[in-house]
Design a protein around this motif. Structure first.
Motif: not given
Length: 809
Positions: A35, A52, A54-56, A58-59
């Motif tokens: 990640e 994307k 921000r998603q990465r 957050d993960v």
């Protein structure tokens, strides 16, 4: 339980190893790095897609948060390096979150800064993943090792259990073998016991503590005339106990049940009577023992029919009584024969003694000598028979006195020299080794043995030699004499040598053709040697000669002081008044003439009753009392004289008897007789008796108190003052005796003073002998002679002992 616990642990470890938990944890760590890589890729994209990105972020943030807080990562967080990395990552995330959450413009503006920060932590993220992989790999290894250890312990536990099981199998097998053997032994023991019970000659009855019969063996069946089936479950008292013992038997059982008292059980064999089935009683020996069983105590009775033994014992008692009666008859016969033979011998030898006091020509003296020799020979034969009887009855005693062995042997050799000369035989004797003159032994017994052995050797040896040797074969502490008599006579066969010491053995025809004898000499010699504690034997070769020997233990002795032999006057200057009690006229005449010849007066009594009457009315100095007399015997007469308190109740009574049995002579002394003279009456023995009686009378004639003078003092003083003064005087003399007793050395001055004072009082009360003794003591003390003072004090004790009882008479 141990195996179950270990199995549970193994299962748990396997489940742990078999689960996906470890794999998930490792995947999560790997995904964290993935990640992060995808997040950094988004940062470096030319056409940046903020959504994307921000998603990465957050993960990745979620992954780090999970590592920071999830329990599965608890062991990982305990690692110090991991905690440092997590702190670095937490700082990055906290700094980046505001930028990520900002507007797109601000985010776009900070992309370069975020990229630089991400590049800085890139190694940390990878290190976190590596540490996680390494830690969880180590944890897996530990789990596998724990599983291996658990499996090992499980294997050991199983092996131990198997070993224990194998050992248990061996133990159980051993115990089973022992139990099997014990059962076999019990069966064999029961079989043997049944065989013993069945074949025992003694009756065996087993019953319980209530007396109920449990077993009844065949011997008991035969003994009591019944069979086991008929008596089982019955009371033993109803089966074998006689009616007259039934009550005692029942009482014994009740007593034992009440307090456990057992009077017969375990006490060995007792003799009782039992009842047969036919109601007859018979004697039995009974022994009872107890044994403990699961059903309680049982009693085993062993019974033996002793009817034959009791009958045999009765026969033995009868035989013993007959033997004792026969022995008593034998003793009485010998006693009677001794009296009946010695009585006429007394008359014969006594009259010959009296004849020698008359004027005889040489021929008459020779004839009297022959008669005396024959009489003494007959007396010796009688004595031999009595000696045998005494020895066989265990009543032959030996004296212990100093004996001069050399003098004794010389006397015997001198005595036999004439006989040896007549047989043309040389007779010699000598000591082997150092002489041992004085020993302690029995002179008369030893003389008898030597006279017999030497006499026999001389008697049977013609034109030969007889040599006697004496030797001490012991040591200084335990001397033992060995005497050998060697002759060159005809010798003896082996058969005769083996029997020569038996009674009435006189030898071969050649022996008793040439010489006489009763055949008792050697048998008596053997008895005498045995009585002296020795042994005797013979070695002989027929035609060459014999060697008789004996040995006996002795003790060394000192030579006794010589005895001054004072010549007895034929006519006494102090004649005695003698009562002669004798029923035989000849013996009475002989004794009377001997007494008259000695100068004494004689009163005669023909039986015991006459003697009692004479002794009651007259004071005699001496009473010669025959034993066997009509009307009243001598023993009864003596007891009567002693008990009647007549004039002669305290006179000397001497038994004049032909009875030579020692045990009866002891009874004479118990009857009150003082001495015993054995018939035939010897003039020498009579003279010695008379001299002893005279000496005793002279000592009794000493006046200790002059009662005439004492009576005069009594008359002058009066009875009451006299009694008071004489008691005071006696007390003063007792005090003087106590004074002397407490002194080890004499105070001469004080002794003389005290003796003088008491001597004055003795003169007042007529104690003449006491006064003389005290005067002698006073003089000895004044001369300061210690030995003389000691002697006079001893005389004082003796005189006062005799004076005190007669002082106030």
């Amino acid at each position: 339980m141990a195996i179950f616990s270990l199995t549970y642990n193994v299962s748990r470890e396997i489940r742990l190893l078999g689960s996906a938990k470890s794999d998930n944890v490792q995947w999560s760590l790997a995904q964290t790095q993935v990640e992060f890589l995808e997040f950094t890729i988004q940062l470096n994209e030319t056409n940046l897609d903020l959504v994307k990105l921000r998603q990465r972020f957050d993960v990745f943030y979620s992954r780090i948060t999970t590592v920071r807080s999830a329990t599965v990562f608890e062991n990982l967080r305990e690692n110090a390096n991991v905690r440092v990395i997590l702190n670095v990552l937490d700082t990055f995330l906290e700094e980046t979150v505001p930028l990520i959450d900002a507007s797109d413009i601000k985010l776009q503006a900070q992309i370069q800064e975020i990229s630089l920060s991400a590049e800085k932590i890139r190694l940390n993220v990878r290190e976190l993943n590596n540490l996680g992989l390494k830690l969880f790999a180590q944890e897996s290894d530990d789990q596998r090792l724990a599983l291996a250890n658990t499996m090992t312990r499980l294997a050991l536990a199983v092996a131990s259990l198997v070993g224990v099981l194998i050992l248990a199998i061996f133990c159980l097998n051993y115990l089973n073998a022992r139990i099997t053997k014990r059962e076999s032994d019990l069966k064999q023991s029961a079989t043997r016991m049944k065989t013993i019970m069945g074949t025992s000659l003694d009756g065996v009855i087993v019953c319980d503590d209530n007396g109920i019969i449990l077993e009844f063996n065949p011997a008991a069946e035969a003994m009591f005339g019944t069979i086991e089936e008929d008596v089982l479950k019955k009371k033993i008292g109803d089966v074998i106990v006689p009616d007259y013992l039934r009550a005692a038997h029942e009482a014994g059982i009740k007593r034992m049940q009440a307090n456990g008292e057992k009077r017969v059980v375990g006490k060995g064999r007792v003799r009782l009577e039992a009842r047969h089935s036919s109601d007859r009683t018979f004697p039995v020996e009974l022994a009872i023992q107890t044994a403990e069983t699961d059903q309680g105590d049982v009693f085993i009775a062993f019974l033996r029919d002793i009817s034959h033994r009791v009958a045999a014992e009765s026969e033995l008692v009868v035989a013993r009584d007959k033997a004792l009666a026969s022995e008593k008859m034998k003793t009485e016969f010998l006693s009677t024969m001794s009296h009946e033979i010695r009585t006429p011998l007394n008359g014969l030898l006594g009259n010959m003694n009296l004849l020698r006091d008359t004027n005889l020509n040489p021929k008459q003296e020779r004839f009297i000598g022959y008669m005396e020799t024959s009489g003494r020979l007959l007396m010796n034969h009688i004595s031999d028979v009595l000696d045998i009887t005494r020895y066989d009855a265990g009543k032959l005693s030996a004296r212990s006195e100093p004996v001069n062995v050399s003098a004794l042997f010389q006397d015997i050799v001198d005595n036999q020299s004439g006989a040896a000369f007549n047989n043309s035989t040389s007779l010699t004797w000598n000591w082997i080794g150092n002489p041992m003159d004085w020993v302690t032994s029995d002179h008369d017994r030893l003389q008898h043995v030597m006279m017999n052995l030497i006499g026999n050797a001389v008697k049977f040896t013609k034109d030969g030699e007889v040599s006697v040797s004496v030797e001490n074969i012991g040591n200084a502490q335990e001397p033992e004499l060995l005497v050998k008599i060697v002759d060159t006579g005809p010798g003896m066969s082996d058969e005769l040598s083996a029997r020569v010491f038996e009674d009435f053995v006189t030898g071969t025809t050649a022996y008793d053709r040439e010489v006489g004898g009763t055949g008792l000499g050697l048998s008596i010699a053997k008895r005498f040697v045995s009585a002296l504690g020795g042994e005797i034997g013979v070695e002989s070769v027929l035609g060459k000669g014999s060697t008789f020997w004996f040995k006996m233990p002795v003790e060394t002795a000192e030579e006794p002081a010589p005895i001054v032999d004072e010549k007895i006057a034929l006519i006494s200057d102090r004649p005695l008044n003698v009562l002669l009690v004798e029923d035989n006229e000849i013996n009475r005449i002989v004794a009377r003439e001997m007494l008259l010849a000695e100068g004494h007066s004689v009163v005669e009594a023909h039986d015991g009753r006459q003697g009692v009457h004479a002794a009651k009315d007259t004071k005699f100095d001496l009473i010669l009392m025959d034993i066997s007399m009509p009307v009243m015997d001598g023993r009864t007469a003596t007891r009567t004289i002693r008990s009647e308190n007549g004039q002669s109740s305290d006179s000397v009574i001497v038994a004049l008897t032909a009875n030579a049995m020692v045990e009866e002579q002891e009874e004479f002394i118990k009857d009150g007789m003082n001495e015993i003279l054995t018939k035939p009456l010897s003039r020498v023995a009579l003279r010695n008796l008379l001299q002893q009686t005279q000496s005793q009378r002279e000592s009794e004639d000493v006046v200790y108190v002059d009662h005439t003078h004492s009576a005069e003092t009594r008359d002058v003083l009066g009875e009451a003052p006299f009694s008071e003064m004489i008691n005071r005087f006696a007390s003063e003399v007792d005090d003087l005796a106590s004074y002397f007793a407490g002194k080890t050395t004499s105070d001469f001055s004080d002794t003389a003073k005290r003796a003088h004072s008491i001597a004055g009082g003795a003169a007042i009360f007529g104690a003449v002998q006491l006064r003389e003794t005290l005067k002698e003591l006073e003089n000895a003390a004044k001369s300061e002679n210690q030995s003389e003072v000691k002697k006079r004090i001893e005389d004082f004790y003796s005189v006062w002992e005799r004076t005190k009882p007669v002082l106030s008479n």
